[in-house]
Design an enzyme around this catalytic site. Structure first.
Site, short mmCIF file in Angstrom:
data_model
loop_
_atom_site.label_atom_id
_atom_site.label_comp_id
_atom_site.label_asym_id
_atom_site.label_seq_id
_atom_site.Cartn_x
_atom_site.Cartn_y
_atom_site.Cartn_z
N CYS A 190 0.84 -1.20 0.00
CA CYS A 190 0.00 0.00 0.00
C CYS A 190 0.88 1.26 0.00
O CYS A 190 1.51 1.56 -1.00
CB CYS A 190 -0.98 -0.02 1.17
SG CYS A 190 -2.37 1.10 0.95
N HIS A 192 -3.46 -5.46 0.76
CA HIS A 192 -3.10 -5.90 2.11
C HIS A 192 -3.39 -7.40 2.24
O HIS A 192 -4.15 -7.97 1.47
CB HIS A 192 -3.91 -5.14 3.15
CG HIS A 192 -3.57 -3.69 3.24
ND1 HIS A 192 -2.42 -3.23 3.85
CD2 HIS A 192 -4.23 -2.58 2.79
CE1 HIS A 192 -2.38 -1.91 3.79
NE2 HIS A 192 -3.47 -1.49 3.15
#
Length: 503
Positions: free
Chosen positions: A337, A436
């Site tokens: 991310c 994630h």
């Protein structure tokens, strides 16, 4: 608000163990056949969870829903506060970004709106479930905040819930903190406290008994359990204090050295939890270039303020050291991310989403450029990851404000839902993705670390199922709490409390 029976867990301070005890009760109620929902009216955390329908809630409530065997939903955590910069946070309401607010403005301008959202969410859950496990935050005795608090005794009154107060004996002064908290409660709120649990105990409970007897005589409040410290619990942590468990990880001379870059705005650090499933991985947290050494793997986790954390890395010599290690072929790097954005050529912020700076140069290790935007993406992701000549089915979730575009030399890491996601270096030693839970995918994680094991002359490992470890951890936690807490007595008190008139 009828149907469900609620129970609320509050603590004498942050990190007393409320989330873990609440998780245990979610599991126990589910084991006993009750349809159970977790609830936390307002959560402040940089660790979040994406529900199946794409809403963002606190990680703890998502994990508690898993423990209860139900799908997570936005009503389980209607307000999520995500600190983004000094004195300012992003406010997420029912799973969607509401806006950025400073603490004073939030307290004075959002209270009534927030309370209405909380009330409606709680009513929805109370009508659809049998048991509601409610978690407070911080301490209910914050006398300077109680007139407008949205997460402790006001919620207990709203749900007409009995309260169990949790004290952490590991920090010392547990009786002082319990008695002090009770003494600061308003009389009508103190009547809601049906008992206390002393958490994280180490040693012989017989030595504690004189204190327990004194406490009950002094306060008239029963001690409902003394829960011994439970090590190596493979359940996602929420509080950044829990990162310290990685700092003391140790390994032998042949251990795989994993350095996790710990920046001030680190977010969704549960991405590294599955590394605990790899017995020969030594995971350590690094905050300065001088501490980095020459690890086998460097992980750049997510961040709530990618630009500020990137500047932090540059000032502390981390950025230049990481680039040198990659160029020398001495380390692999995985960016997740915000960490993925840092690995690119540049991060642009034309709308001032994170800072007044229009752009910041990245590490230049992946051929991408990122533009931060006002709209947040929150989705569940499934796809095929291609790495080292193999294809792996992977799934996870995305939570990000930016979009990354390819530059010449770009190679996608994942094909997801007809689109390219993530990127990899031409030699595949640098990987980046918005997804994630990358390391929660057992087949990929095993292959990734087996590649390193072979290069280090270590025997490859078989696949360890992290999800199975988590389910076993839920059951282990539930059994542990059943053994040391008067669960049946608490349930009886819940039923009796529900019959009282608290109008």
């Amino acid at each position: 608000m009828a149907k469900a029976l609620p129970i609320m867990f509050q603590g004498t301070h942050s990190d007393a163990g409320k989330s873990v005890i609440a998780t245990a009760f979610c599991r126990m109620f589910a084991q006993d056949g009750w349809k159970t929902a977790p609830f936390k009216s307002q959560n402040m955390s940089l660790n979040s969870y994406v529900t199946p329908d794409g809403n963002e809630i606190g990680r703890a409530q998502g994990i508690q829903a898993e423990a209860a065997g139900v799908a997570a939903r936005a009503e389980m955590n209607p307000i999520l506060i995500k600190p983004s910069r000094e004195h300012e946070s992003q406010i997420v309401v029912l799973g969607k970004p509401y806006g950025n607010m400073q603490a004073f403005a939030y307290r004075n301008e959002f209270f009534h709106q927030g309370l209405a959202v909380i009330r409606q969410s709680l009513e929805t859950l109370m009508n659809e479930y049998d048991r509601i496990v409610i978690e407070g935050a911080g301490s209910p005795a914050e006398v300077n905040l109680n007139d407008r608090e949205l997460v402790n005794m006001r919620i207990a009154r709203l749900a007409n819930a009995p309260v169990v107060l949790i004290g952490d004996i590991e920090r010392g002064g547990v009786f002082a903190s319990l008695v002090g908290t009770l003494s600061l409660l308003e009389p009508e709120d103190r009547k809601r406290v049906i008992g206390v649990i002393i958490n994280k105990f180490r040693g012989d409970v017989a030595l504690l008994k004189p204190g327990l007897d004194w406490f009950e005589q002094h306060t008239g409040v029963p001690v409902l359990g003394v829960v011994p410290y439970l090590p190596d619990l493979a359940i996602d942590a929420e509080d950044s204090l829990s990162l310290e468990r990685f700092a003391s990880s140790v390994g032998g001379e042949e251990a795989i050295d994993v350095a996790v870059i710990r920046c001030p705005k680190i977010a969704n650090f549960t991405d590294i939890d599955p590394l605990l499933a790899e017995p020969d991985c030594r995971v350590r947290l690094v905050t300065h270039g001088d501490e980095l050494g020459a690890p086998d793997v460097i992980v750049l986790p997510g961040s709530k303020n990618t630009i500020e954390d990137l500047i932090y890395m540059k000032k502390r010599g981390l950025a230049s050291r990481i680039v040198s290690l990659v160029n020398e072929g001495k380390a692999r790097v995985v960016g997740l991310c915000g960490g993925y954005q840092m690995l690119g050529a540049v991060i642009r912020d034309p709308y001032g989403v994170e800072t007044p700076l229009p752009e910041v140069k990245g590490l230049g290790l992946l051929p991408i450029e990122t533009t931060l935007e006002r709209t947040k993406i929150t989705i569940r992701t499934e796809g095929m990851l291609t790495w080292a000549g193999e294809r792996f089915s992977v799934q996870g979730y995305e939570i990000h404000m930016g979009r990354s575009a390819p530059l010449p030399g770009y190679a996608p890491l994942i094909e997801a839902d007809g689109r390219h996601e993530g990127a990899k270096h031409s030699d595949e030693r640098v990987l980046g993705t918005y997804m994630h839970d990358l390391f929660h995918n057992d087949a990929f994680r095993t292959a990734f670390f087996n590649n390193i094991r072979r290069q280090k002359g270590i025997a490859p490992s078989g696949v360890r199922l992290f999800r199975s470890l988590k389910e076993k951890a839920f059951d282990r936690l539930a059994a542990h709490v059943r053994q040391h807490v008067a669960v049946e007595r608490i349930e009886q008190m819940m039923r009796q409390f529900g019959c009282r008139d608290h109008s």
